[in-house]
Design a protein around this motif. Structure first.
Motif, mmCIF file in Angstrom:
data_model
loop_
_atom_site.group_PDB
_atom_site.id
_atom_site.type_symbol
_atom_site.label_atom_id
_atom_site.label_comp_id
_atom_site.label_asym_id
_atom_site.label_seq_id
_atom_site.Cartn_x
_atom_site.Cartn_y
_atom_site.Cartn_z
ATOM 1 N N ASP A 1 -9.045 -6.000 -14.881
ATOM 2 C CA ASP A 1 -7.761 -5.372 -14.580
ATOM 3 C C ASP A 1 -6.699 -6.466 -14.469
ATOM 4 O O ASP A 1 -6.601 -7.142 -13.446
ATOM 5 N N PRO A 2 -5.882 -6.657 -15.494
ATOM 6 C CA PRO A 2 -4.922 -7.767 -15.474
ATOM 7 C C PRO A 2 -3.831 -7.598 -14.433
ATOM 8 O O PRO A 2 -3.240 -8.576 -13.986
ATOM 9 N N TYR A 3 -3.550 -6.357 -14.039
ATOM 10 C CA TYR A 3 -2.500 -6.174 -13.038
ATOM 11 C C TYR A 3 -3.013 -6.527 -11.651
ATOM 12 O O TYR A 3 -2.330 -7.189 -10.864
ATOM 13 N N ALA A 4 -4.240 -6.098 -11.327
ATOM 14 C CA ALA A 4 -4.800 -6.395 -10.008
ATOM 15 C C ALA A 4 -5.082 -7.881 -9.836
ATOM 16 O O ALA A 4 -5.095 -8.390 -8.720
ATOM 17 N N SER A 5 -5.309 -8.598 -10.935
ATOM 18 C CA SER A 5 -5.670 -10.018 -10.830
ATOM 19 C C SER A 5 -4.472 -10.946 -10.937
ATOM 20 O O SER A 5 -4.618 -12.168 -10.816
ATOM 21 N N LEU A 6 -3.281 -10.390 -11.176
ATOM 22 C CA LEU A 6 -2.058 -11.202 -11.227
ATOM 23 C C LEU A 6 -1.244 -10.970 -9.963
ATOM 24 O O LEU A 6 -1.020 -9.819 -9.572
ATOM 25 N N ASN A 7 -0.800 -12.031 -9.321
ATOM 26 C CA ASN A 7 -0.028 -11.918 -8.089
ATOM 27 C C ASN A 7 1.318 -11.253 -8.389
ATOM 28 O O ASN A 7 2.155 -11.821 -9.109
ATOM 29 N N PRO A 8 1.569 -10.050 -7.845
ATOM 30 C CA PRO A 8 2.806 -9.330 -8.194
ATOM 31 C C PRO A 8 4.068 -9.993 -7.665
ATOM 32 O O PRO A 8 5.169 -9.663 -8.102
ATOM 33 N N ALA B 1 8.348 -16.377 -19.031
ATOM 34 C CA ALA B 1 7.787 -17.091 -17.883
ATOM 35 C C ALA B 1 8.541 -16.767 -16.592
ATOM 36 O O ALA B 1 7.983 -16.900 -15.497
ATOM 37 N N ASP B 2 9.797 -16.335 -16.686
ATOM 38 C CA ASP B 2 10.594 -16.034 -15.507
ATOM 39 C C ASP B 2 10.581 -14.554 -15.137
ATOM 40 O O ASP B 2 11.410 -14.097 -14.349
ATOM 41 N N ARG B 3 9.625 -13.809 -15.699
ATOM 42 C CA ARG B 3 9.509 -12.394 -15.353
ATOM 43 C C ARG B 3 8.269 -12.160 -14.490
ATOM 44 O O ARG B 3 7.362 -12.984 -14.447
ATOM 45 N N TYR B 4 8.239 -11.001 -13.824
ATOM 46 C CA TYR B 4 7.130 -10.647 -12.937
ATOM 47 C C TYR B 4 6.116 -9.762 -13.682
ATOM 48 O O TYR B 4 6.469 -9.091 -14.672
ATOM 49 N N PRO B 5 4.852 -9.720 -13.214
ATOM 50 C CA PRO B 5 3.807 -8.955 -13.921
ATOM 51 C C PRO B 5 4.149 -7.488 -14.158
ATOM 52 O O PRO B 5 3.778 -6.931 -15.198
ATOM 53 N N HIS B 6 4.858 -6.844 -13.198
ATOM 54 C CA HIS B 6 5.112 -5.407 -13.356
ATOM 55 C C HIS B 6 6.060 -5.104 -14.523
ATOM 56 O O HIS B 6 6.189 -3.937 -14.927
ATOM 57 N N GLU B 7 6.702 -6.129 -15.067
ATOM 58 C CA GLU B 7 7.639 -5.925 -16.170
ATOM 59 C C GLU B 7 6.950 -5.900 -17.531
ATOM 60 O O GLU B 7 7.619 -5.795 -18.558
ATOM 61 N N PHE B 8 5.616 -5.980 -17.541
ATOM 62 C CA PHE B 8 4.874 -6.050 -18.794
ATOM 63 C C PHE B 8 3.948 -4.852 -18.950
ATOM 64 O O PHE B 8 3.517 -4.248 -17.962
#
Length: 559
Positions: free
Chosen positions: A378-385, A425-432
């Motif tokens: 799960d790439p979202y759960a494993s990336l610090n939001p 690189a300057d965006r957060y995980p939820h934007e993908f």
């Protein structure tokens, strides 16, 4: 439409348009969508995430979050009435009694603090059906009809004590409790093992035949379509771009988007052998054991579960080694022991035949961590939001002594390597999107220049076309960087596409191990044969026009 079609049509969606709130990526979630669900047929609605499949289902059920997302045009005709014009009280009466729905994730759809029997009883309560004694008998009969074990006692069980496949069967029992005329199944098998998926597909088909229901089956998997569909409607960006009999869509797709979706399904047969693999062994696992022990409580007994038992295999330099099996077989446990997120109870994990990683602890392990990195399911759960993706990728090198500017430069290089622009690189995980987040996860895993990637179900939650992109990316990176991959999956189509060798796990043990082509062509163990037989659409041959469409699309994208 002839008289027979009119009589057989249970549900008719006519020019449905659903508005999205201001600021969304498009004005309408679905636009002028039309299709029919007929008695005794399964209609598969196919498309990628964001195509409008689930929004259409929720519009039918009256479950849209109005006024933010609401129908603005069209009709949904059921039993002579337009559902869009009905009161909430009328819709509540129809939900469950005449139109049933199976949701994608049963664990979130089931109440975790209510017993299974009580939750099914709620369906009868909500519609004032049956007396207390009759309900109890019906609950048992429903659980038995969906193939659950010990139905007499299962009603006293909480959802968390059931497997994913069992929870999905409970959801099916609830949806069928009042014998609806139409059943909507929203991605009911997406997260399930191949054998459990096959059981659920057979069950839905069997119940549909027995009850002469109409079924609207939402999926992104054309293998599932090949297994169960009578009719197909393909959705893209809120519109139906192609529809018709399943065999026509599967074997002669006309729309370019449909061709790409069909062509993105992994081939079931392994590709021809590539360049000869290196004889150099990168990682050697010998007699690996891992036992989980739950502590004894006041009202519970302690339990021991042997997740890995005498597991042995080798991974050669430049090789993709597949580890396949159902949930609970021990695949992920083995992967986590290799990257030392878990301590094993016995055995060896030898890296380059120089050091036993299983014997290292604390600071003695740190220099070796960078050589083996993990890509999570799960790439979202494993990336610090709370962190920007550039920082997420740079953290590993910085922890091993790289200064921040250099780590940042390397992060931007890696983003471009995995097909993203350095500026993200300057965006957060939820934007993908999910596929983009998985690419970020791959970039993070590559940041320390590892020699081995442990990829734990990295594409299981992705659409088939995005899945194909990530698989091609992994394969390309492996070839360019000359790294090895331990690829953990329950999807044998995916394993066939990417793995040179394969190990089949069952209940913590490797039951078959060898060249992927040989294992698929001549499986020796009964469990391997069972897994292969359960692959949906196994006997369907993907048409060449679809393969060509995918190849042309990739060529244009590269240009």
């Amino acid at each position: 439409m002839n008289a027979k079609d009119t009589n057989d049509t249970l549900l008719s969606i006519e020019d449905l348009t659903v508005r999205l709130p201001e600021g969304a990526d498009r004005a309408h979630a679905v636009e002028q969508v039309s299709f029919q669900v007929r008695r005794g047929e399964i209609l598969c609605i196919v498309g990628e995430s964001g195509s409008g499949k689930s929004v259409t289902a929720n519009a039918i059920m009256g479950l849209l979050p109005r006024p933010y997302v609401e129908p603005v045009a069209g009709r949904i005709m059921f039993e002579g009435a337009d559902l869009l014009q009905q009161s909430e009280a009328k819709l509540r009466d129809l939900r469950g009694s005449r139109i049933g729905m199976i949701f994608q994730e049963p664990m979130t759809a089931l109440n975790p603090v209510m017993k299974i029997g009580d939750q099914i009883n709620e369906v009868f309560d909500a519609h004032g059906k049956a007396g207390r004694k009759e309900r109890q008998e019906q609950v048992v009969e429903l659980l038995r009809s969906v193939g659950l074990p010990e139905p007499e006692s299962l009603g006293d069980t909480y959802p968390f004590r059931l497997s994913g496949g069992q929870r999905q069967r409970v959801m099916i029992a609830m949806a069928l409790a009042l014998e609806p005329g139409v059943l909507i199944a929203d991605e009911p098998t997406t997260a399930l093992d191949v054998t459990t998926q096959a059981q659920i597909l057979r069950l839905i088909k069997k119940l549909q035949d027995e009850r002469d229901m109409g079924v609207m089956f939402i999926t992104h998997d054309f293998g599932v379509v090949a297994e169960v569909a009578d009719q197909v409607a393909v959705m893209q960006l809120g519109e139906v771009v192609e529809s018709g009999p399943a065999q026509e869509i599967l074997n002669n797709p006309q729309h370019p988007y449909t061709q790409r979706l069909v062509g993105s399904v992994p081939r079931f047969e392994p590709p021809d052998a590539r360049n000869k693999l290196s004889a150099e062994t990168l990682l050697s696992v010998r007699s690996l054991d891992k036992t989980y022990v739950t502590e004894r409580g006041i009202f519970t007994k302690g339990r021991k579960v042997q997740a890995a038992k005498e597991v042995s295999f080798d991974i050669r330099k430049g090789e993709t080694m597949g580890l396949v099996g159902e949930s609970g077989s021990g695949k992920s446990t083995v992967g986590r022991c290799i990257v030392r997120l878990l301590d094993s109870n016995g055995g060896e994990i030898r890296f380059r035949d120089e050091i036993d990683l299983a014997a290292l602890k604390g600071r003695g392990l740190q220099p070796y961590r960078k050589h083996i990195q993990m890509i999570f399911q799960d790439p979202y759960a494993s990336l610090n939001p709370r962190r920007k993706v550039g920082r997420i990728i740079a953290e590993g090198p910085m922890a091993h002594g790289t200064d921040e500017p250099e780590a940042r430069r390397r992060a931007e290089e890696l983003l471009e390597l995995v097909g993203l622009d350095a500026s993200v690189a300057d965006r957060y995980p939820h934007e993908f999107s999910g596929g983009q987040r998985q690419r970020i996860g791959i970039a993070r895993a590559l940041a320390l220049d590892p020699e081995l990637l442990v990829a734990d179900e990295p594409v299981s939650a992705l659409d088939v076309s995005v899945q194909a992109q990530v698989l091609n990316l992994l394969d390309d990176i492996k070839q360019r960087l000359d790294i090895s991959v331990l690829f953990i999956t329950h999807d044998l189509r995916v394993a066939a596409q990417i793995c040179e060798r394969i190990a089949v796990m069952q209940l913590g043990e490797i039951v078959e191990y060898g060249d992927t082509r040989e294992v698929f062509a001549n499986p020796q163990h009964p469990y391997t044969r069972e897994l292969l037989a359960a692959v949906p659409g196994r006997n369907w041959s993907i048409p060449e026009v679809a393969r060509k469409a995918v190849a042309d699309y990739r060529s244009q994208a590269e240009v």
